[in-house]
Design a protein around this motif. Structure first.
Motif, short mmCIF file in Angstrom:
data_model
loop_
_atom_site.label_atom_id
_atom_site.label_comp_id
_atom_site.label_asym_id
_atom_site.label_seq_id
_atom_site.Cartn_x
_atom_site.Cartn_y
_atom_site.Cartn_z
N LEU A 1 -36.48 11.86 35.94
CA LEU A 1 -35.85 12.60 36.77
C LEU A 1 -36.31 14.14 36.59
O LEU A 1 -36.70 14.48 35.46
CB LEU A 1 -34.41 12.69 36.35
N TYR A 2 -36.16 15.06 37.65
CA TYR A 2 -36.52 16.40 37.69
C TYR A 2 -35.29 16.94 38.16
O TYR A 2 -34.83 16.44 39.26
CB TYR A 2 -37.72 16.85 38.60
N ALA A 3 -34.68 17.88 37.42
CA ALA A 3 -33.47 18.48 37.91
C ALA A 3 -33.64 20.16 37.80
O ALA A 3 -34.25 20.46 37.15
CB ALA A 3 -32.36 17.89 37.04
N PRO A 4 -32.52 20.70 38.84
CA PRO A 4 -32.62 22.26 38.63
C PRO A 4 -32.26 22.69 37.22
O PRO A 4 -31.46 22.12 36.42
CB PRO A 4 -31.36 22.57 39.64
N LEU A 5 -32.74 23.78 36.77
CA LEU A 5 -32.71 24.26 35.65
C LEU A 5 -31.02 24.41 35.17
O LEU A 5 -30.44 24.09 34.18
CB LEU A 5 -33.02 25.60 35.46
N ALA A 6 -30.19 24.72 36.03
CA ALA A 6 -29.09 24.98 36.01
C ALA A 6 -28.19 23.86 35.58
O ALA A 6 -27.10 23.86 35.19
CB ALA A 6 -28.24 25.82 37.15
N SER A 7 -28.70 22.60 35.79
CA SER A 7 -27.85 21.49 35.59
C SER A 7 -27.92 20.80 34.36
O SER A 7 -27.26 20.07 34.05
CB SER A 7 -28.34 20.30 36.69
N ARG A 8 -28.60 21.59 33.33
CA ARG A 8 -28.68 21.10 32.03
C ARG A 8 -27.36 20.78 31.40
O ARG A 8 -27.16 20.06 30.72
CB ARG A 8 -29.80 21.85 31.33
N SER A 9 -26.63 22.08 31.50
CA SER A 9 -25.29 21.95 30.53
C SER A 9 -24.57 20.86 31.17
O SER A 9 -23.41 20.35 30.26
CB SER A 9 -24.54 23.20 30.78
N VAL A 10 -24.83 20.23 32.34
CA VAL A 10 -23.89 19.17 33.00
C VAL A 10 -24.44 17.85 32.62
O VAL A 10 -23.77 16.96 31.91
CB VAL A 10 -23.80 19.25 34.58
N LEU A 11 -25.79 17.80 32.61
CA LEU A 11 -26.30 16.43 32.38
C LEU A 11 -26.72 16.16 31.03
O LEU A 11 -26.80 14.89 30.46
CB LEU A 11 -27.80 16.43 33.36
N ASP A 12 -27.02 17.09 30.19
CA ASP A 12 -27.23 16.91 28.59
C ASP A 12 -25.89 16.61 27.71
O ASP A 12 -25.31 17.17 27.46
CB ASP A 12 -27.98 18.11 28.00
#
Length: 102
Positions: free
Chosen positions: A34-45
């Motif tokens: 998966l590649y995701a936008p930088l801003a999504s880390r706080s939601v996905l991690d």
């Protein structure tokens, strides 16, 4: 697959792009799921003890670029390291210890 919803770590995400067959990313033979936008880390991690994406000292991004034939890799790396150091200094303040990415 485009436009479909996937569940990643308990979060619904929409597929907005698909890499072509044979695309490996940074290392041949090492698949990235998966590649995701930088801003999504706080939601996905959702990992226990995972780094806080809002923490300015949490550097987890890998930079990827395609060089123009006339740009030597050493010049590009020097420029990226300079940009990285300036970004960290601006966020962390002048007393911060900064280590360039490898």
């Amino acid at each position: 697959a485009l436009g479909r919803l996937l569940r990643v770590n308990g979060v619904d995400v929409r597929v907005i792009g698909v890499a072509p067959p044979g695309f490996f990313g940074l290392s041949v033979g090492q698949w990235t799921d998966l590649y995701a936008p930088l801003a999504s880390r706080s939601v996905l991690d959702r990992s226990p003890g995972g780094r806080n994406a809002e923490d300015p000292s949490s550097w987890w991004v890998q930079q990827v670029a395609v060089l123009s034939p006339e740009v030597p890799e050493s010049a590009a790396m020097a420029e990226l390291n300079s940009l990285f150091r300036n970004q960290v200094a601006a966020i962390a303040g002048s007393g911060a210890e900064v280590t360039s990415p490898s």
